[in-house]
Design a protein around this motif. Structure first.
Motif, PDB file in Angstrom:
ATOM      1  N   GLU A  67       0.821  -1.210   0.000  1.00  0.00           N
ATOM      2  CA  GLU A  67       0.000   0.000   0.000  1.00  0.00           C
ATOM      3  C   GLU A  67       0.857   1.262   0.000  1.00  0.00           C
ATOM      4  O   GLU A  67       0.460   2.283  -0.559  1.00  0.00           O
ATOM      5  CB  GLU A  67      -0.957  -0.006   1.185  1.00  0.00           C
ATOM      6  N   GLU A  68       2.030   1.184   0.577  1.00  0.00           N
ATOM      7  CA  GLU A  68       2.870   2.371   0.603  1.00  0.00           C
ATOM      8  C   GLU A  68       3.342   2.721  -0.813  1.00  0.00           C
ATOM      9  O   GLU A  68       3.424   3.888  -1.173  1.00  0.00           O
ATOM     10  CB  GLU A  68       4.068   2.152   1.531  1.00  0.00           C
ATOM     11  N   ASN A 107      -6.151 -18.944  -0.925  1.00  0.00           N
ATOM     12  CA  ASN A 107      -5.637 -17.665  -0.442  1.00  0.00           C
ATOM     13  C   ASN A 107      -4.193 -17.510  -0.921  1.00  0.00           C
ATOM     14  O   ASN A 107      -3.254 -17.828  -0.202  1.00  0.00           O
ATOM     15  CB  ASN A 107      -5.726 -17.641   1.086  1.00  0.00           C
ATOM     16  N   LEU A 109      -2.163 -15.051  -1.373  1.00  0.00           N
ATOM     17  CA  LEU A 109      -1.269 -14.187  -0.617  1.00  0.00           C
ATOM     18  C   LEU A 109      -0.742 -14.904   0.624  1.00  0.00           C
ATOM     19  O   LEU A 109       0.459 -14.905   0.907  1.00  0.00           O
ATOM     20  CB  LEU A 109      -2.011 -12.899  -0.228  1.00  0.00           C
ATOM     21  N   LEU A 110      -1.660 -15.570   1.341  1.00  0.00           N
ATOM     22  CA  LEU A 110      -1.253 -16.281   2.546  1.00  0.00           C
ATOM     23  C   LEU A 110      -0.281 -17.416   2.190  1.00  0.00           C
ATOM     24  O   LEU A 110       0.722 -17.623   2.873  1.00  0.00           O
ATOM     25  CB  LEU A 110      -2.494 -16.848   3.246  1.00  0.00           C
ATOM     26  N   LEU A 113       3.136 -15.877   1.628  1.00  0.00           N
ATOM     27  CA  LEU A 113       3.786 -15.429   2.858  1.00  0.00           C
ATOM     28  C   LEU A 113       4.237 -16.627   3.688  1.00  0.00           C
ATOM     29  O   LEU A 113       5.318 -16.623   4.277  1.00  0.00           O
ATOM     30  CB  LEU A 113       2.827 -14.556   3.669  1.00  0.00           C
ATOM     31  N   ASN A 132       4.727  -8.942  11.197  1.00  0.00           N
ATOM     32  CA  ASN A 132       3.490  -8.168  11.240  1.00  0.00           C
ATOM     33  C   ASN A 132       3.644  -6.968  12.153  1.00  0.00           C
ATOM     34  O   ASN A 132       2.805  -6.686  13.006  1.00  0.00           O
ATOM     35  CB  ASN A 132       2.339  -9.070  11.688  1.00  0.00           C
ATOM     36  N   LEU A 136       4.849  -1.973   9.256  1.00  0.00           N
ATOM     37  CA  LEU A 136       4.947  -2.554   7.909  1.00  0.00           C
ATOM     38  C   LEU A 136       3.688  -2.238   7.113  1.00  0.00           C
ATOM     39  O   LEU A 136       2.582  -2.461   7.591  1.00  0.00           O
ATOM     40  CB  LEU A 136       5.110  -4.070   7.996  1.00  0.00           C
ATOM     41  N   PRO A 137       3.868  -1.740   5.899  1.00  0.00           N
ATOM     42  CA  PRO A 137       2.687  -1.475   5.072  1.00  0.00           C
ATOM     43  C   PRO A 137       2.009  -2.789   4.690  1.00  0.00           C
ATOM     44  O   PRO A 137       2.659  -3.824   4.589  1.00  0.00           O
ATOM     45  CB  PRO A 137       3.243  -0.761   3.846  1.00  0.00           C
ATOM     46  N   LEU A 138       0.699  -2.732   4.475  1.00  0.00           N
ATOM     47  CA  LEU A 138      -0.036  -3.932   4.060  1.00  0.00           C
ATOM     48  C   LEU A 138       0.362  -4.299   2.631  1.00  0.00           C
ATOM     49  O   LEU A 138       0.533  -3.433   1.766  1.00  0.00           O
ATOM     50  CB  LEU A 138      -1.539  -3.680   4.121  1.00  0.00           C
ATOM     51  N   VAL A 139       0.484  -5.605   2.403  1.00  0.00           N
ATOM     52  CA  VAL A 139       0.877  -6.103   1.085  1.00  0.00           C
ATOM     53  C   VAL A 139      -0.366  -6.177   0.181  1.00  0.00           C
ATOM     54  O   VAL A 139      -1.449  -6.493   0.654  1.00  0.00           O
ATOM     55  CB  VAL A 139       1.515  -7.503   1.251  1.00  0.00           C
ATOM     56  N   LEU A 140      -0.188  -5.856  -1.100  1.00  0.00           N
ATOM     57  CA  LEU A 140      -1.320  -5.922  -2.018  1.00  0.00           C
ATOM     58  C   LEU A 140      -1.602  -7.376  -2.404  1.00  0.00           C
ATOM     59  O   LEU A 140      -0.746  -8.250  -2.244  1.00  0.00           O
ATOM     60  CB  LEU A 140      -1.036  -5.116  -3.288  1.00  0.00           C
ATOM     61  N   ASP A 141      -2.792  -7.612  -2.950  1.00  0.00           N
ATOM     62  CA  ASP A 141      -3.164  -8.977  -3.338  1.00  0.00           C
ATOM     63  C   ASP A 141      -2.250  -9.524  -4.417  1.00  0.00           C
ATOM     64  O   ASP A 141      -2.028 -10.718  -4.522  1.00  0.00           O
ATOM     65  CB  ASP A 141      -4.630  -9.041  -3.778  1.00  0.00           C
ATOM     66  N   TYR A 144       1.305  -4.972  -8.932  1.00  0.00           N
ATOM     67  CA  TYR A 144       0.723  -4.247 -10.054  1.00  0.00           C
ATOM     68  C   TYR A 144       1.792  -3.454 -10.792  1.00  0.00           C
ATOM     69  O   TYR A 144       2.622  -2.804 -10.161  1.00  0.00           O
ATOM     70  CB  TYR A 144      -0.337  -3.249  -9.553  1.00  0.00           C
TER      71      TYR A 144
ATOM     72  N   ALA B 601      -7.534  -4.417  -3.150  1.00  0.00           N
ATOM     73  CA  ALA B 601      -6.150  -4.907  -3.234  1.00  0.00           C
ATOM     74  C   ALA B 601      -5.549  -5.179  -1.861  1.00  0.00           C
ATOM     75  O   ALA B 601      -4.699  -6.060  -1.728  1.00  0.00           O
ATOM     76  CB  ALA B 601      -5.284  -3.910  -4.006  1.00  0.00           C
ATOM     77  N   ALA B 605      -4.625  -8.762   2.760  1.00  0.00           N
ATOM     78  CA  ALA B 605      -3.555  -8.522   3.730  1.00  0.00           C
ATOM     79  C   ALA B 605      -4.124  -8.032   5.056  1.00  0.00           C
ATOM     80  O   ALA B 605      -3.629  -8.374   6.133  1.00  0.00           O
ATOM     81  CB  ALA B 605      -2.573  -7.494   3.170  1.00  0.00           C
ATOM     82  N   ILE B 608      -5.123 -11.083   6.892  1.00  0.00           N
ATOM     83  CA  ILE B 608      -3.995 -11.887   7.355  1.00  0.00           C
ATOM     84  C   ILE B 608      -3.301 -11.180   8.525  1.00  0.00           C
ATOM     85  O   ILE B 608      -2.989 -11.786   9.549  1.00  0.00           O
ATOM     86  CB  ILE B 608      -2.995 -12.135   6.210  1.00  0.00           C
ATOM     87  N   ARG B 611      -5.121  -6.203  10.991  1.00  0.00           N
ATOM     88  CA  ARG B 611      -5.071  -4.775  11.342  1.00  0.00           C
ATOM     89  C   ARG B 611      -5.487  -3.975  10.136  1.00  0.00           C
ATOM     90  O   ARG B 611      -5.589  -4.499   9.035  1.00  0.00           O
ATOM     91  CB  ARG B 611      -3.673  -4.371  11.809  1.00  0.00           C
ATOM     92  N   ILE B 615      -2.806   4.090   5.896  1.00  0.00           N
ATOM     93  CA  ILE B 615      -2.842   5.032   4.779  1.00  0.00           C
ATOM     94  C   ILE B 615      -4.235   5.135   4.171  1.00  0.00           C
ATOM     95  O   ILE B 615      -4.729   6.218   3.914  1.00  0.00           O
ATOM     96  CB  ILE B 615      -1.845   4.596   3.671  1.00  0.00           C
ATOM     97  N   PHE B 616      -4.886   3.987   3.965  1.00  0.00           N
ATOM     98  CA  PHE B 616      -6.091   4.013   3.159  1.00  0.00           C
ATOM     99  C   PHE B 616      -7.388   3.787   3.932  1.00  0.00           C
ATOM    100  O   PHE B 616      -8.464   3.889   3.373  1.00  0.00           O
ATOM    101  CB  PHE B 616      -5.979   2.995   2.015  1.00  0.00           C
TER     102      PHE B 616
END
Lengths: 189, 622
Positions: A67-68, A107, A109-110, A113, A132, A136-141, A144, B601, B605, B608, B611, B615-616
């Protein structure tokens, strides 16, 4: 005749390896001439973290994997007149996008990871947990390419692009004369 | 419409068939690897699937590697690598069927059989799946049940069919109810209506038996070819190559063997003229092939019958037998010394690309239906490397008639450059869908008034790979030089969504691309996604240029006709209906893409990590 103001350039590395930034140095001694025409705003080169002014050119390395990355990219789009995707990760997702191939899973993404941090054969992770930290920014699906998130004006191909193609693109853009790439510069075979 | 994405089928337990039986089937076909399609068809029909062990056994018998067998078995959609039901119901998923109540039929079948589309029932009795156009657009919605066809489905009819199947009735009895038919022709006719609406002078009017062949044996092969050239006959499958010239090429040069192949694989959605010719004029077709065989000096012929028309196979076999018995096929045809010719039927297995002559030849050779690189052309090196004439069903029928009536008779019909008559398969929003035999040169307006479709808003000429035009172009003419067509005319009225049609046609090409050329395999997916974006109203004005750009890349870099014509639904509608595209676009706000959904998107996450986003997630504060 009043002196032209220098063009302002901002750069960022998202989901990339920093190799494309290193490739900028391959411009070699021509860099000195180029620096006479531009000044750097937000960039890892000078460690400026926020835009100080609107920029003429933004150069992005790497695709969007969290997301960052998206946040930074959108910030660049809003603050730069011309946005350039530098290198294959920025254009197509590149190596990080290999995780997009994990798709036949409940899943994906899971699964990614878990393999990366827990179940992979060569993992030494004494905590046995997926990192976690709240920082840490959330990871995208999935990963992109930049052009799926914002409008990209120019794509400079290569992994990493050569110093020549970076130089000729920047030089002709600054002169207002960019008309596409020379075939010799983007021919890889 | 989301019906095409089906859920993963439930796995049905099945033991692989005994190896001895598989080897027996292979032996029936002489352990010949070129008969792979027949071997796989037999296995599929008998055991309802092609197990990994089966592929091993076939590979052993035909001296191939397992992966080569699997390459063929996995290429064709009628072969299944997982156990299928004893009765497989394939619903035709063409846009015409969708516009004529496919949804209700699907729902009824799913309810009555207790399985979803794409699934097989747990007891192994039924499979339910979609298939692209099965050549019944004039009587949609239609379905294949194993090898027979049921047309004009409604919710009620679907329920009756499903109940009868569950009660143990055979598909054959359901498709042809009542007394058993007296002939194969009657059986085919009771199953599927030929819907001949207008019979022309050449093909569907009265046709004398074997008059063309009688003429052909009385003149030299060279004279036959000259007659063909003088008649101006051009191929009726769509590409329109001059038939006489094709035969001349194939007849030239030295060769040990030559072949005549009939392309009866009309897979272009909306086309069903060959179905009618195969049903109503099978003798004329085989007569035409025999004439071609005499012209080029071929001894062997193949009719490549599309898998969807398997129900016509008994009819064709019967006609072949009759002709063999009458001395019109086999050795010394009509008593002429050195004139030997016989025909076998090669059944396809549900691959649109096999309508392309190179792919068709590959398929006859027992390979995956991938087009061949040209040159060499089939007339130089075709089936098994020998000179081969591949012509459409209609072309052969014309050829027989031309020999009978003379080149001038044919040449005088139609227009300059497009001589003779053409069969048009008319379907969609009109009063009288069916087959019309008309001379070349009619305008779309004239055709619409004949078929009762004057209120049409758009007409798709030549199927998805052809041209879609709007009312302002209805004065254009049906000729090779203006609107070329293999015969499909699909009519859409003002209530139809053009972009829905385009998106469906793109999904068709995505499904049917053989995958050899990347621009076709991947590019068509991108085109389909881009059209979906337009339909959602998320496209930017510059996306119109993207459509054109991507289309021209696909066209320039694909090696066969499928890739070269697959962007046509997009390109021709862009040309005929530009406003439909532009109304669906809006410029991006500050260059940020509306199509990118950050919430979707990061949702995975978020779950998983347990939280929210700093940001969004706007209401989140530290």
């Amino acid at each position: 005749m009043p002196e032209l103001r220098k063009a302002r350039i901002a750069t960022a590395s998202l989901a990339g390896c920093f190799g494309c930034h290193m490739a900028i140095l391959d411009i070699d001694e021509r860099l000195i001439g180029l620096m006479g025409l531009v000044e750097f705003d937000r960039s890892p080169v000078n460690d400026i973290k926020k835009f100080t002014k609107r920029c003429d050119i933004g150069i992005i390395e790497g695709g969007c994997c969290n997301e960052e990355n998206v946040h930074v990219l959108q910030d660049f789009r809003r603050n730069c007149d011309v946005l350039i995707a530098l290198g294959q990760c920025a254009i197509m997702g590149g190596l990080p996008a290999m995780r997009n191939a994990v798709m036949h899973s409940e899943n994906p993404l899971l699964e990614c990871l878990e393999e990366a941090y827990i179940s992979g054969r060569f993992i030494r992770n004494t905590t046995h947990q997926i990192p976690n930290d709240p920082a840490l920014p959330l990871v995208l699906d999935k990963v992109y390419p930049l052009s799926e998130v914002v409008k990209i004006d120019y794509n400079i191909p290569g992994c990493a692009p050569t110093g020549d193609v970076i130089y000729s693109t920047l030089a002709s853009l600054l002169a207002g004369k960019f008309r596409g790439f020379e075939r010799e510069l983007i021919k890889f075979d | 419409m989301d019906v095409q994405t089906s859920q993963a089928p439930e796995t049905v337990e099945a033991a692989p068939p005994p190896k001895a039986e598989i080897l027996e089937i292979c032996a029936e076909y002489g352990n010949d690897r070129h008969r792979m399609m027949d071997i796989l068809h037999t296995v599929q029909n008998r055991y309802r699937w092609i197990a990994p062990e089966t592929m091993e056994a076939i590979a052993e018998a035909t001296d191939l590697s397992r992966i080569q067998v699997e390459g063929v078995a996995s290429f064709y959609s009628f072969f299944s690598l997982k156990p299928k039901g004893r009765v497989t119901i394939r619903l035709c998923d063409d846009i015409i069927d969708r516009f004529h109540g496919l949804d209700a039929v699907v729902a009824e079948f799913e309810r009555a059989l207790g399985i979803k589309m794409g699934q097989t029932s747990r007891d192994g009795a039924f499979s339910l799946e979609f298939t692209p156009c099965i050549g019944m657009s004039d009587q949609a919605p239609a379905a294949m049940i194993n090898d027979v066809v049921i047309t004009k489905l409604t919710r009620e009819k679907a329920r009756d069919v499903a109940n009868a199947l569950r009660a143990g009735e055979t598909p054959e009895k359901i498709a042809v109810p009542g007394f058993s038919p007296s002939s194969a022709h009657e059986r085919a006719n009771r199953m599927v209506n030929s819907n001949i609406r207008h019979a022309g002078e050449v093909l569907l009017g009265p046709v004398p038996q074997n008059a063309g062949l009688t003429k052909a044996v009385s003149i030299t092969p060279t004279q036959i070819i000259t007659t063909m050239e003088e008649s101006g006959l051009r191929g009726c499958g769509g590409a329109g190559f001059v038939t006489g010239r094709k035969w001349r090429f194939a007849a030239g040069g030295e060769a040990e063997r030559r072949f005549v192949i009939c392309n009866a694989d009309e897979g272009e959605p909306g086309t069903f003229k060959d179905r009618v010719l195969l049903t109503e004029r099978p003798h004329l077709l085989i007569e035409g092939m025999t004439v071609a065989a005499r012209a080029v000096g071929a001894r062997e012929g193949i009719i490549y019958l599309r898998g969807e028309y398997e129900y016509l196979r008994p009819l064709l076999e019967e006609v072949l037998d009759e002709r063999r018995a009458a001395g019109l096929l086999g050795t010394e045809i009509m008593g002429v010394r050195n004139f030997h010719f016989d025909i076998r039927i090669q059944l396809g297995a549900g691959a649109y690309v096999c309508g392309e002559e190179g792919a068709l030849i590959s398929s006859c050779e027992g390979l995956p239906g991938e087009p061949k690189t040209r040159p060499p052309f089939p007339v130089q090196r075709g089936y098994l490397g020998y000179p081969t004439v591949v012509n459409n069903v209609e072309t052969f029928c014309h050829a027989a008639r031309i020999l009978d009536k003379g080149a001038k008779w044919f040449f005088d019909m139609g227009k300059e450059g497009s001589h003779g008559t053409k069969l048009f398969s008319v379907s969609g929003d009109c009063l009288n869908p069916g087959i019309y035999e008309l001379p070349y040169g009619h305008s779309i307006w004239e055709l619409l008034s004949i078929v009762g479709g004057e209120d049409a808003a758009a007409v798709q000429v030549g199927g998805p790979s052809g041209t879609m035009i709007g009312r302002d172009s209805f004065s254009r003419k049906l000729t090779f030089d203006d609107l070329a067509t293999g015969g499909a005319i699909i009519i859409f009225n003002g209530s139809r969504n053009i972009l829905e049609i385009v998106e469906y046609y793109m999904s068709f090409f995505v499904h049917e691309s053989c995958g050899y050329c990347t621009p076709c395999r991947v590019g068509n997916v991108f085109l389909q996604k881009a059209i979906a974006k337009f339909r959602k109203g998320l496209a930017n004005p510059e996306d119109i240029e993207y459509l054109r750009d991507l289309s021209s890349t696909i066209i320039e870099t694909s090696r066969c006709g499928l890739g070269i014509t697959s962007p046509n639904p997009v390109l021709t509608t862009l040309k005929s209906f530009p406003l439909i595209y532009s109304t669906m676009t809006k410029p991006t706000k500050d260059g940020i893409r509306d199509t990118f959904d950050i919430q979707a998107a990061i949702d995975g996450a978020r779950k998983i990590a347990k939280r929210r986003s700093y940001i969004f997630d706007k209401d989140f504060s530290q």
